[in-house]
Structures are given as C-alpha cells and as structure tokens.
Design a protein around this motif. Structure first.
Motif, PDB file in Angstrom:
ATOM      1  N   ALA A   1      10.648   3.078  -3.586  1.00  0.00           N
ATOM      2  CA  ALA A   1       9.255   3.475  -3.470  1.00  0.00           C
ATOM      3  C   ALA A   1       8.484   2.238  -3.044  1.00  0.00           C
ATOM      4  CB  ALA A   1       8.736   4.010  -4.799  1.00  0.00           C
ATOM      5  N   LYS A   2       7.914   2.285  -1.848  1.00  0.00           N
ATOM      6  CA  LYS A   2       7.225   1.116  -1.296  1.00  0.00           C
ATOM      7  C   LYS A   2       5.720   1.282  -1.455  1.00  0.00           C
ATOM      8  CE  LYS A   2      10.783   0.661   2.294  1.00  0.00           C
ATOM      9  NZ  LYS A   2      11.352   2.005   2.109  1.00  0.00           N
ATOM     10  N   LEU A   3       5.076   0.179  -1.724  1.00  0.00           N
ATOM     11  CA  LEU A   3       3.630   0.179  -1.877  1.00  0.00           C
ATOM     12  C   LEU A   3       3.058  -1.013  -1.131  1.00  0.00           C
ATOM     13  CD1 LEU A   3       1.369   0.852  -4.848  1.00  0.00           C
ATOM     14  CD2 LEU A   3       1.366  -1.464  -3.953  1.00  0.00           C
ATOM     15  N   ARG A   4       2.012  -0.770  -0.372  1.00  0.00           N
ATOM     16  CA  ARG A   4       1.291  -1.848   0.309  1.00  0.00           C
ATOM     17  C   ARG A   4      -0.106  -1.944  -0.290  1.00  0.00           C
ATOM     18  NH1 ARG A   4       4.884   0.191   3.877  1.00  0.00           N
ATOM     19  NH2 ARG A   4       6.001  -1.303   5.193  1.00  0.00           N
ATOM     20  N   ALA A   5      -0.472  -3.146  -0.672  1.00  0.00           N
ATOM     21  CA  ALA A   5      -1.727  -3.349  -1.383  1.00  0.00           C
ATOM     22  C   ALA A   5      -2.548  -4.425  -0.692  1.00  0.00           C
ATOM     23  CB  ALA A   5      -1.463  -3.740  -2.828  1.00  0.00           C
ATOM     24  N   LEU A   6      -3.855  -4.223  -0.691  1.00  0.00           N
ATOM     25  CA  LEU A   6      -4.805  -5.173  -0.119  1.00  0.00           C
ATOM     26  C   LEU A   6      -5.990  -5.261  -1.059  1.00  0.00           C
ATOM     27  CD1 LEU A   6      -5.619  -6.958   2.357  1.00  0.00           C
ATOM     28  CD2 LEU A   6      -6.785  -4.932   3.249  1.00  0.00           C
ATOM     29  N   GLU A   7      -6.451  -6.490  -1.318  1.00  0.00           N
ATOM     30  CA  GLU A   7      -7.621  -6.650  -2.171  1.00  0.00           C
ATOM     31  C   GLU A   7      -8.436  -7.861  -1.727  1.00  0.00           C
ATOM     32  OE1 GLU A   7      -6.363  -7.401  -6.218  1.00  0.00           O
ATOM     33  OE2 GLU A   7      -6.549  -9.560  -5.909  1.00  0.00           O
ATOM     34  N   GLY A   8      -9.701  -7.845  -2.083  1.00  0.00           N
ATOM     35  CA  GLY A   8     -10.586  -8.979  -1.880  1.00  0.00           C
ATOM     36  C   GLY A   8     -11.452  -9.156  -3.104  1.00  0.00           C
TER      37      GLY A   8
ATOM     38  N   GLY B   1       4.842  -4.022  -2.712  1.00  0.00           N
ATOM     39  CA  GLY B   1       5.568  -3.827  -3.953  1.00  0.00           C
ATOM     40  C   GLY B   1       6.684  -2.823  -3.753  1.00  0.00           C
ATOM     41  N   VAL B   2       7.757  -2.986  -4.491  1.00  0.00           N
ATOM     42  CA  VAL B   2       8.893  -2.067  -4.385  1.00  0.00           C
ATOM     43  C   VAL B   2       9.296  -1.612  -5.771  1.00  0.00           C
ATOM     44  CG1 VAL B   2       9.747  -3.033  -2.236  1.00  0.00           C
ATOM     45  CG2 VAL B   2      10.545  -3.977  -4.389  1.00  0.00           C
ATOM     46  N   ASN B   3       9.819  -0.410  -5.813  1.00  0.00           N
ATOM     47  CA  ASN B   3      10.242   0.189  -7.063  1.00  0.00           C
ATOM     48  C   ASN B   3      11.528   0.945  -6.801  1.00  0.00           C
ATOM     49  OD1 ASN B   3      10.038   0.828  -9.771  1.00  0.00           O
ATOM     50  ND2 ASN B   3       8.855   2.684  -9.393  1.00  0.00           N
ATOM     51  N   SER B   4      12.626   0.512  -7.402  1.00  0.00           N
ATOM     52  CA  SER B   4      13.875   1.243  -7.218  1.00  0.00           C
ATOM     53  C   SER B   4      13.724   2.639  -7.810  1.00  0.00           C
ATOM     54  CB  SER B   4      15.027   0.509  -7.904  1.00  0.00           C
ATOM     55  OG  SER B   4      14.814   0.438  -9.298  1.00  0.00           O
TER      56      SER B   4
ATOM     57  N   VAL C   1     -13.594  -7.460  -7.897  1.00  0.00           N
ATOM     58  CA  VAL C   1     -12.455  -7.225  -7.021  1.00  0.00           C
ATOM     59  C   VAL C   1     -12.525  -5.812  -6.463  1.00  0.00           C
ATOM     60  CG1 VAL C   1      -9.939  -7.276  -6.806  1.00  0.00           C
ATOM     61  CG2 VAL C   1     -11.075  -8.758  -8.468  1.00  0.00           C
ATOM     62  N   GLY C   2     -12.310  -5.683  -5.157  1.00  0.00           N
ATOM     63  CA  GLY C   2     -12.120  -4.387  -4.531  1.00  0.00           C
ATOM     64  C   GLY C   2     -10.697  -4.290  -4.011  1.00  0.00           C
ATOM     65  N   TYR C   3     -10.059  -3.144  -4.159  1.00  0.00           N
ATOM     66  CA  TYR C   3      -8.650  -3.045  -3.778  1.00  0.00           C
ATOM     67  C   TYR C   3      -8.328  -1.656  -3.218  1.00  0.00           C
ATOM     68  CZ  TYR C   3      -8.060  -0.399  -8.128  1.00  0.00           C
ATOM     69  OH  TYR C   3      -8.171   0.535  -9.119  1.00  0.00           O
ATOM     70  N   GLN C   4      -7.226  -1.618  -2.460  1.00  0.00           N
ATOM     71  CA  GLN C   4      -6.664  -0.356  -1.993  1.00  0.00           C
ATOM     72  C   GLN C   4      -5.145  -0.475  -1.957  1.00  0.00           C
ATOM     73  OE1 GLN C   4      -6.742   1.425   2.233  1.00  0.00           O
ATOM     74  NE2 GLN C   4      -8.296   2.642   1.159  1.00  0.00           N
ATOM     75  N   THR C   5      -4.468   0.551  -2.436  1.00  0.00           N
ATOM     76  CA  THR C   5      -3.005   0.585  -2.416  1.00  0.00           C
ATOM     77  C   THR C   5      -2.539   1.880  -1.782  1.00  0.00           C
ATOM     78  OG1 THR C   5      -2.880   1.598  -4.616  1.00  0.00           O
ATOM     79  CG2 THR C   5      -2.866  -0.802  -4.516  1.00  0.00           C
ATOM     80  N   LYS C   6      -1.445   1.787  -1.027  1.00  0.00           N
ATOM     81  CA  LYS C   6      -0.838   2.954  -0.391  1.00  0.00           C
ATOM     82  C   LYS C   6       0.644   2.978  -0.752  1.00  0.00           C
ATOM     83  CE  LYS C   6      -3.929   3.716   3.542  1.00  0.00           C
ATOM     84  NZ  LYS C   6      -4.172   5.146   3.221  1.00  0.00           N
TER      85      LYS C   6
END
Length: 844
Positions: free
Chosen positions: A631-638, A613-616, A656-661
C-alpha cells in the motif's frame, strides 16, 4: 566566608558527535554556596555532576572531599544550579562534568569609608556576589572553559548520550513528557495524545490494543503507524486481528522519558507500517531512587508499582514491575495484568554506550464488545452491558534487546539486535447470529454464533545499524547517515468460529504458518548549503520475502459422499489432495523522502516535506510468485514553526497543512472481524499545535482537522474523526505556606481536555462529537507522595468506538440485514487514589 566558584569543564568526545567539539553546559542560575556556621577553614570540594538534556542537575557525587560540612554545603548549592545543557550537533545532550567549589576564609571586612575591591569575573562561571549583598543569578556568556583554579587540574569528562533524532519537517515531534506526566493516562499508548491529531479508541477491552486515528487514517491497532520502544518494533506481522497490530500495554508509563512521533512518511528511518506516521517510546528515569507505589479506586481498580533507578547511574538504567487488576466498570470487563521492564545503560570504550533491555508481560481480560444502539435505547441491554459474555483477550509478550553506540573513525556507529516472543488470543463477536449459513457438506444446523477466536503465536528476530558521518564544507557542518534494518518473523495466525457463549470452535476461517523477511537500507542526509537553508532526507529501499503455508486451503471445498463437517478435508472438488498449500513471493520498493527548512527572522522557520510511505499487505492476500503488493502513500506538507521566550515561558508553535494520497486503504470488515483492502483515498488537513513551559506551568495544545475521501466516488472514509482537539496542562511547584519538619510541600495539578468531532460512518451516517475532561492533584513531602486522579470528570456517557453495519443478536422477533448503529461504551467517571513512598531519592 567569601564564596568563589571555579567551574572547570573539559569535554571529551561524545558517543554520537565524534570528531567534533561539543558545546559545554553553561550555568544560567547559580545560587552561591554558603559554608556552615562555625567553619574556620576553607577547602575545595570537587563534585562530579550529571546535567540532563533539560539543563537540570540529575546526580551529584563527591570526587574530592573537603570534609563533611563543606561537602554538604557544596552539594546543596550545586543541586540548585540551572544550566544551559551541553549541545551536540545542535541538540541538547546529557553531560557529566567536574565542578570544583572552593571555600576560602573571609578577609576582614573593609572599613566603612574604604573603597571596595574590584571583583574579577571568571569566564563561563556566574559572577561572584558583592561582599555585602545577596547574589542574583545571571546568565553566563558562552565563553571558553574557565581557567583552572590554583592547585587544581581540570580533568576531562566524557559526555555520553544516544544519538538525538534529527527532525524532518513541521510534523516531526520529539516530545519530552516532563511535567505532563501528571495528566491522567490509562496506559503508555495514551501518551500519544500529546502529539497533535491523535485519537484513541478501543473495542476489545483492557488488554486489547487501542484503535489509533491519525491525520484522517483509521490506523486500527497499528496497521498504518510504525510503533517501537527504544527502537524495538512493536507492530506484529500477519496478526489475525490486524496486520500490524501494536499492543503497547506492556510498557510501564513511568519509564517513558520522551516520545518521538513523526506524522507522515518524511524520515528515511521510517519502515513498514509508517504510512500515516511513526511513534518511538524512549525509556529513561530522571528521578533516581527506589519508588514504591499503590493505587486503588473505582470498580475495585488496583495497581502496584515498584521502580528502582539506582543513583549514580544514567537515566537509562532502571528496573520496574507493575501489577494491576480491576473488576471493570460494567458487565464482562474484569482484567488482570503484570509487566516488568529492566534496562542497564553503561559506558563502552572511549565515548561509547551500550544498553541491554529486557521486558516481560502477561494479561487476561474480559471484553464487553460492541453493542447495538437500538438494544440499549430499548432497555434490553444496559449501556455498560454486553451482547456476548464469551469475549475477551489473553496476551503475553517477552523481548530482549542489545544496543551499542561507539565512535568509529570520523563518525558514530550504532547497532541493535532484538528478539521477541509473542502469544495472543482474542475472542470477539461483531455480528451475533448472522454469518453461519447452511453449506454443502455440513450437518443441518441453525445459526450457531459469529464469535471469532483469533490466536497468534510469533517469534521475531532482527537488527538495525547506522553509521553517521559529520563533516565540514564551506564552513558549515553537514552529516550523512547510512543504515539498515533486518527483521524475520515466524508466525502462526489462526481464526476459528465459536458457538455462541462458549469457547468451542465449529469452523476454521484461517490457519496459516508464515515466514516473512524484511530487509531495508536507507541514506539520510542533513545538509546546510546556505546559512538559512537546511535540506534533510534521502531514500529507503524495502525488500520483503514471504513464505506462507495455508494449513487449511481446502476449507469449504465440500464433496458429496464424504463425511460431513470436515473443516480441512483431504480433498477438493478435483479429488484427493493434501489440505495445505504453500505460497512464496517477494517484493521491493524505493521510497524517497525530503524536507527543506528555511530560517526566517523573528525565530520563524518555514518547512516543506515530501515523502512516500509503504505498508506491506496482509500475507493472506499474496499469490504465488507475485511481486508482493504494497500500500503506497504519497504525502506533501508545508508548515511554519516558531519558538521563543516571553514572560518566563519557553514556547514553540507550528501550523501545518498536508495532503496524502494512498493507492489503497484498509478498513474494518465486521463480518470477518478484521481489516480488508479498499480503493484509493485522499486526505487533506491542517494541524495547529503549541507548547509552553515555565518554572510552574507546562501546557500543550493542538487542533487538527481533516477531510478524508475515497477517490472513486468522493465519499468520506468511514470511522475517521473530522476534528480532533486536545489540551494538556500541568501546574507544579512548592507550597510555601505549608511546611512540615522544615520541608516545603511540592504540589502539582493536571488537566486534560479532549474533543473529538463527528466521525463519518458508512452509508452517509455520522456520530456525535464528544468531550472528555480528566484531572489530577498530587502533593509530595520529602519521601511521601499522595495523588488523586479522575478520568471522565463530568461522568459523561458517550461511545468510544462507533460502527454502522448489519447484525443479529436475537434482539428482535425476526432477523434483518438492515445496517444499524453499534458502539463500545467509554468508561464512566473513575476515581483513583495513589500513595507513593520514595526511598533513596536524590535530595532526600
């Protein structure tokens, strides 16, 4: 008379699934038509019937008459039919079909001992009832369209509907508001709470955009969530309150048909601000007719609504206006607003659609702002009081949108153009008398007050377009979509400091003129390489161009010997100059997104998703020729999805389990009255959600927990709820023991329960958890509806927003820089009574 039904449905091409046949609607409940007493001849009535995406009959008109008595009998019967909706690309769509209903003169009854004639079922239609026994509805097999009755010619009927959203993963929700609309909601934004893990707060009053929390993100007023209504963006570029500010108060709640919420950046269609997710309000009115509604209640709250949804038109055609006012539940909380929305949805060529949407909105509200907790505890200020009575909001928004969808070649093309004009003025005071220190070049002064006036004027123009191609390969259907998004914003953000208790500015904090262009292109694929495996996703390329004129760049560059108190002097420390400065920059980024869905036995689906994800960032932070930051975000979920039907309930559930950085984040700086950039963060959490529906109950429940931390020191990200729980319940149906003039009363009950766990605050502080219960009851008789709603049923006193920072509101003999707890008060119990008159409503 014998009742023999022939359902003749021939489907044309769909506006969003061209070049492929559409699965026709199938009747699953079909009570027989009963000819009126005394009818001595038969005939065939041909009805033109609109069947909604939920399988309910939406509209009926007579295409071929057999006389008023038989027409009425046919309409009365088909109105009670239930259908399995038409399917396009596996998704339910609205359909219009012709249904011939034939009445025949009954043959003489058989002799007592004579054998009964066999009944031959018609494929695709419900079985005819036994001659001497009442019929019971039975599901129809998914057969080919039935044969045409003798003398009748089946006519082609076009099935039209906008493209259904393709879901990307376990956190992609298409939420049909449906019966849950009876649960009390203050505004359109409160409907977001139907999506798991969303919590709303507000520190600025009735006209101020709500503060949104999602998956551990404090999205403020929209800086981390992309908002839109029918595809028209709501987030505002370079708003001085919050970059991405999204005010949804202009949306009339009764016009919302469904919500499309994607939690996480997993859909290539998601654009700027979709760091934590996105939400699109889909407008439509299923209950056709003219509706007039009046609401009165606590604290002189009044709301008046006029809604017209002409019969015979599609759900997307309507016009509505609302007017509301209140004296407020405490000091400095009066509010007035008005909003109007109108849309026309019509047919375009062979299988196409067009929509024209116009909205207008204006509001003026006072605001109590934040309170120091120790001032309330000491009794200096009432719990519903204010520290600064000059606070408030003025807002206006006007928009126009045109959408087109049409078959082209072997695909469907869609295009939209939109125009938005926006003005906003916000006055807030977070710190009292703390920041107005004596500076060189200023007259001698004491603390004049820290209230900030934030004004915003903006014009937005943009367009989006898509082309979705469906094809078959290895005996499986696939699709690929390519699209673009273009948006131009011209904005004038201005921030000034005001003398306490007045509207008089004394200092310029920000004065910009910004021109921002956003261009994006994406590719999204929906592939089925194996019978049990679906792959969805693609890439999105974002490009931004910034042209930023700072009209007061020299603020604070005071020089001895020059006049005092010049906000934007025509000089700096180097000598004379123009007070302005222009900065230009560009930036772009490629964001991949992908989802895999694995079908398992027992109706289970296993999903996994990855996305960037990106955010100006706020244009105020951009330097000349900089590769404009994101602002960059990397997300992973299962996740695991399940759905089924049991004991008359259709249900769907997910875990759902998730993690975002995120490489950087933004939180509120009370000293500036706006958000500022922080260091990298990580959020890890779990979502559990379920919804069950039946003929008399609609229940949605969710539970979300998250652990948000800063990467550098492991401390918790402030202001974020660590646990959010929500339950929405609607019970509805006829009240058979009460009848007026041979008409049964229809009743509904709504119950909403929201639990917010403790919230982390700066310096290791935590807030207390809160629980709020809202309830409603409604009863309808023909054209009249009466309603009662109660929010905060238990009348609990609790903070809506909570903060921890230094302030000085002259509440003690000496100022202090020690941080203290601050809050905005949640509304107390509010009781509202509603009366609604429905004119020309279907079925009345």
């Amino acid at each position: 008379m014998n009742r023999i039904f022939f359902l003749a449905v021939a489907l044309g091409w769909s506006a969003s699934a061209v070049a492929q046949p559409i699965t026709p609607p199938q009747p699953i409940e079909a009570p027989p038509a009963v000819a009126p007493e005394g009818a001595d001849q038969g005939g065939t009535v041909v009805l033109l019937v609109t069947i909604g995406a939920d399988g309910a009959v939406r509209d009926i008109s007579v295409s071929q008459t057999a006389g008023a008595p038989l027409d009425g009998a046919a309409i009365a019967a088909v109105a009670r039919w239930k259908f399995k909706p038409a399917l396009r690309d596996g998704q339910p769509v609205e359909a219009r079909v012709r249904i011939p209903v034939r009445f025949e003169v009954a043959a003489p009854p058989p002799l007592p001992d004579a054998p009964r004639a066999a009944q031959v079922p018609v494929p695709g239609a419900p079985p005819a009832p036994p001659l001497a026994e009442p019929s019971t509805p039975a599901p129809a097999p998914p057969a080919a369209p039935p044969p045409t009755p003798p003398g009748e010619k089946a006519e082609e009927v076009v099935v039209r509907g906008s493209q259904r959203k393709v879901e990307h993963g376990a956190s992609d929700f298409v939420i049909d508001v449906g019966q849950l609309s009876v649960v009390p909601r203050k505004s359109a934004e409160n409907l977001l709470e139907l999506a798991p893990g969303i919590f709303l707060a507000n520190e600025g009053g009735e006209c101020h955009a709500d503060q949104v929390f999602l998956r551990g993100f404090n999205a403020e007023q929209g800086q981390a969530i992309e908002f839109s209504v029918n595809g028209v963006p709501i987030n505002e570029i370079d708003n001085p309150d919050s970059h991405g500010y999204a005010d949804t108060h202009f949306i009339i709640p009764e016009l919302i048909k469904e919500l499309q919420v994607t939690e996480g950046p997993f859909d290539p269609r998601q654009g700027d601000f979709a760091k934590a997710g996105s939400a699109n309000y889909v407008l439509g009115v299923r209950d056709r007719g003219l509706r007039l509604q009046a609401t009165r209640g606590s604290y002189d709250t009044q709301r008046y609504l006029a809604l017209w949804a002409p019969r015979g038109e599609r759900d997307g055609t309507f016009a509505a206006a609302q007017f509301s006012q209140t004296s407020g539940f405490g000091v400095n909380r009066a509010a007035n607003s008005a909003s109007a929305m109108a849309q026309y949805e019509g047919e375009l060529g062979q299988g196409g659609l067009f929509r024209v949407l116009a909205t207008t909105y204006s509001a003026h509200c006072k605001s109590a702002g934040v309170l120091r907790k120790d001032d309330v505890d000491s009794g200096r200020i009432d719990y519903f009081g204010t520290e600064d009575p000059s606070q408030g909001v003025d807002a206006a928004r006007h928009s126009l949108s045109l959408e087109l969808e049409s078959p082209v070649g072997d695909g469907i093309v869609a295009a939209q153009a939109f125009f938005i004009a926006r003005t906003l003025r916000i006055v807030e005071n977070f710190t009292g008398f703390l920041l107005d220190n004596q500076e060189i070049g200023q007259s001698l002064h004491g603390q004049r007050g820290d209230a900030v006036e934030k004004t915003y004027q903006a014009f937005t123009a943009g367009s989006r377009g898509t082309y979705r191609l469906r094809f078959r390969s290895f005996d499986r259907e696939h699709s690929v979509e390519a699209g673009y998004f273009a948006r131009y914003d011209h904005a004038r953000p201005l921030v000034q400091r005001l003398r306490f208790g007045t509207q008089d500015p004394y200092l310029n904090d920000l004065d910009l003129q910004t021109d921002v262009m956003n261009l994006a292109g994406y590719v999204d694929a929906d592939l089925r390489p194996l019978s049990f495996l679906t792959l969805r996703g693609g890439v999105r390329q974002e490009f931004y161009q910034y042209d930023i004129l700072d009209n007061c760049f020299t603020r604070g560059n005071f020089k001895q010997g020059q006049p005092l108190d010049v906000n934007c002097p025509p000089y700096d420390r180097s000598g004379p100059r123009d007070p302005s400065r222009r900065v230009t920059a560009t930036g772009q980024i490629l964001a991949p997104r992908a989802t895999a869905l694995i079908a398992l036995p027992l109706g289970l689906t296993l999903t996994t998703s990855y996305g960037m994800g990106v955010n100006s960032l706020d244009p105020v932070s951009i330097a000349q020729d900089e590769n404009a930051p994101f602002a960059k975000l990397r997300a992973l979920e299962g996740g695991l999805l399940a759905k089924g039907r049991v004991l008359g309930f259709d249900w769907i559930g997910r875990v759902v389990g998730y993690q975002t950085k995120a490489d950087r984040d933004q939180i509120l700086d009370p000293n500036l009255g706006r958000t500022t950039t922080t260091s990298a963060t990580t959020r890890t959490g779990v979502v559990v959600a379920a919804r069950a529906t039946s003929r008399w109950l609609d229940e949605a429940a969710s539970f979300t927990t998250v652990h948000p931390t800063f990467d550098d020191d492991g401390s918790l990200v402030p202001y974020t709820p660590l646990v959010v729980g929500r339950s929405d319940t609607a019970i509805f149906g006829p009240l058979p023991w009460i009848r007026l003039q041979d008409a049964a009363l229809q009743g509904s009950l709504g119950l909403g329960i929201g639990y917010i766990g403790k919230r982390s605050l700066p310096l290791g502080q935590f807030s207390d958890p809160t629980l709020q219960i809202d309830a409603s009851a409604n009863v309808r008789w023909r054209w009249l509806k009466l309603g009662l709603s109660v929010t905060n049923l238990t009348d609990q006193r609790f903070p809506l927003s909570q903060f921890f920072y230094a302030s000085d509101f002259h509440s003690r003999a000496y100022p202090t820089l020690a941080p203290a707890a601050h809050f905005t008060a949640a509304p107390p119990r509010i009781v509202l009574f509603t009366i609604e008159v429905a004119l020309d409503r279907e079925g009345h």
